[in-house]
Design a protein around this motif. Structure first.
Motif, PDB file in Angstrom:
ATOM      1  N   GLN A 295      -6.145   3.996  12.907  1.00  0.00           N
ATOM      2  CA  GLN A 295      -5.769   2.604  13.198  1.00  0.00           C
ATOM      3  C   GLN A 295      -6.813   1.939  14.083  1.00  0.00           C
ATOM      4  OE1 GLN A 295      -1.389   1.559  12.957  1.00  0.00           O
ATOM      5  NE2 GLN A 295      -1.424   3.005  14.649  1.00  0.00           N
TER       6      GLN A 295
ATOM      7  N   HIS B 198      -9.381   0.292  11.182  1.00  0.00           N
ATOM      8  CA  HIS B 198      -8.497  -0.762  10.672  1.00  0.00           C
ATOM      9  C   HIS B 198      -7.565  -0.261   9.575  1.00  0.00           C
ATOM     10  CE1 HIS B 198     -10.897  -3.709  12.891  1.00  0.00           C
ATOM     11  NE2 HIS B 198     -11.956  -3.080  12.429  1.00  0.00           N
TER      12      HIS B 198
ATOM     13  N   THR C  44      -4.186   0.563   9.257  1.00  0.00           N
ATOM     14  CA  THR C  44      -3.048   0.388  10.158  1.00  0.00           C
ATOM     15  C   THR C  44      -1.701   0.490   9.449  1.00  0.00           C
ATOM     16  OG1 THR C  44      -2.679  -2.023  10.018  1.00  0.00           O
ATOM     17  CG2 THR C  44      -4.519  -1.269  11.408  1.00  0.00           C
ATOM     18  N   THR C  45      -0.675   0.700  10.255  1.00  0.00           N
ATOM     19  CA  THR C  45       0.687   0.726   9.728  1.00  0.00           C
ATOM     20  C   THR C  45       1.040  -0.625   9.122  1.00  0.00           C
ATOM     21  OG1 THR C  45       1.357   2.386  11.340  1.00  0.00           O
ATOM     22  CG2 THR C  45       3.105   1.041  10.409  1.00  0.00           C
ATOM     23  N   GLY C  46       0.659  -1.699   9.796  1.00  0.00           N
ATOM     24  CA  GLY C  46       1.071  -3.027   9.349  1.00  0.00           C
ATOM     25  C   GLY C  46       0.276  -3.576   8.168  1.00  0.00           C
ATOM     26  N   ASN C  47      -0.965  -3.120   7.982  1.00  0.00           N
ATOM     27  CA  ASN C  47      -1.705  -3.654   6.821  1.00  0.00           C
ATOM     28  C   ASN C  47      -1.544  -2.784   5.573  1.00  0.00           C
ATOM     29  OD1 ASN C  47      -3.685  -1.610   7.041  1.00  0.00           O
ATOM     30  ND2 ASN C  47      -5.198  -2.940   8.024  1.00  0.00           N
TER      31      ASN C  47
ATOM     32  N   ARG D  15      -2.388   0.221   4.858  1.00  0.00           N
ATOM     33  CA  ARG D  15      -3.417   1.186   4.443  1.00  0.00           C
ATOM     34  C   ARG D  15      -3.174   2.582   5.008  1.00  0.00           C
ATOM     35  NH1 ARG D  15      -8.472  -2.677   5.924  1.00  0.00           N
ATOM     36  NH2 ARG D  15      -7.602  -4.570   4.996  1.00  0.00           N
ATOM     37  N   LEU D  16      -2.209   2.684   5.918  1.00  0.00           N
ATOM     38  CA  LEU D  16      -1.910   3.974   6.543  1.00  0.00           C
ATOM     39  C   LEU D  16      -0.546   4.467   6.088  1.00  0.00           C
ATOM     40  CD1 LEU D  16      -2.499   6.176   8.698  1.00  0.00           C
ATOM     41  CD2 LEU D  16      -1.340   4.705  10.347  1.00  0.00           C
TER      42      LEU D  16
END
Lengths: 213, 213
Positions: free
Chosen positions: A81, A85, A87-90, A92-93
């Motif tokens: 994260q 970049h 991240t949990t919110g985008n 991609r993680l």
């Protein structure tokens, strides 16, 4: 790290990174990860080396569009994260509660699968590093209050030497299209694909709070 | 945000925050959130206002030990991570796939439950803000290419005015003690409480990759 009272493993953290010979960019990654996480957790520090290694193996830079799967929710997810970049919110993680200390990283792809690199703490290699080994195996001989600084130094000096990798293939997930559905219980709208038994999850199996009057 | 080619909603982002009258600390939160997330996603921007509001309602500051539940995995989870060190990796953030645009924040507690504040996008209030309303309801009339900047401006000018809150009670989760167990399939160790049918999750239902030879 910005909190009032510093613990032993927080005091002198930056100096220790330098003294143990950690080079850029990892030294900066370590500092940024600890700040974000609000503590220099050992698993997070190892995670910073893991993400750096994965990027190098992919020939990728942190500003590319990258995806990752962390095989543990503990500490490790904050490294991709902060560093890349992912991240949990985008979206991609992905974090899986498998409990292995491993991360798989891949580039964006328009194909159904993508080639990826999986970097993991190697249980054969870890035996060479006695303090990390005791901490990692949750041994009763490891005392975090007296051994926290030594553990940190061993992590900094060891770097990638306790890691291995393999090349793998992962499925690529595409964005789901959706329409809003009004929950008949709470009256709020949720995406249609999240509806459970005709209700939103919060009015069903995902209920997690009680209202206070 | 550090990527080469800027989209319309990225160009002039900082200036737009100021021009729309967003005050500190939210203006800084917005910039930091967009940088972390690698895009100024609308849900993330609303999320920054939501976390700021939740902190004020709790009388809390971002350096305190705080916990949150996000009711959607989309964008919102990055706001508490960036603003208040409530992260995926430090175990203070829980993300539920409910699909409501809401976040519940509480302080650390040694009791089995904690009082919390739940801040949510209020579907009654949102009707006053036509561009946000179209975007939020995934309306076909919303065109992200031509309306992205107007949406951003409406979010900045609206701030908390589309939010409501309620006081709730949430369960407190304590750290689980664990012992390492060696998976008979892959030979790696995992915490005992993550074992599924005698195997690690990756050798069972959580398998997510194929090895490349």
């Amino acid at each position: 790290m910005e909190h009032g009272h510093l613990r032993d493993d927080e005091r002198g953290f930056g100096e220790r990174i330098q003294a143990c010979g950690v080079n850029e960019p990892v030294s900066t990654y370590l500092t940024r990860c600890a700040e974000f996480h609000s503590a220099p957790a050992p698993g997070l520090l190892i995670g910073a080396f893991m993400v750096d290694y994965a990027l190098e193996l992919l020939g990728a830079v942190p500003t590319e569009k990258l995806f990752a799967v962390c095989e543990t929710p503990k500490c490790l997810p904050d490294a991709p994260q902060v560093i890349a970049h992912i991240t949990t919110g985008n979206g991609r993680l992905k974090v899986l509660s498998i409990g292995r200390f491993a991360i798989t990283v891949n580039r964006a792809s328009d194909k159904p699968t993508a080639e990826a690199v999986r970097v993991y703490v190697d249980l054969e290699k870890i035996r060479q590093f006695p303090i990390i080994d005791q901490w990692f195996s949750n041994s009763p001989t490891f005392n975090k209050h007296t051994m926290g600084v030594s553990l940190q130094e061993e992590i900094f000096r060891t770097g990638r030497n306790l890691l291995s990798y393999e090349k793998v293939r992962v499925p690529v997930k595409f964005k789901e299209s959706w329409k809003p559905v009004t929950c008949p219980c709470c009256g709020e709208t949720v995406p249609d694909y999240m509806v459970v038994d005709g209700k939103c999850g919060a009015c069903g199996p995902l209920k997690y709070y009680e209202k206070l009057l």
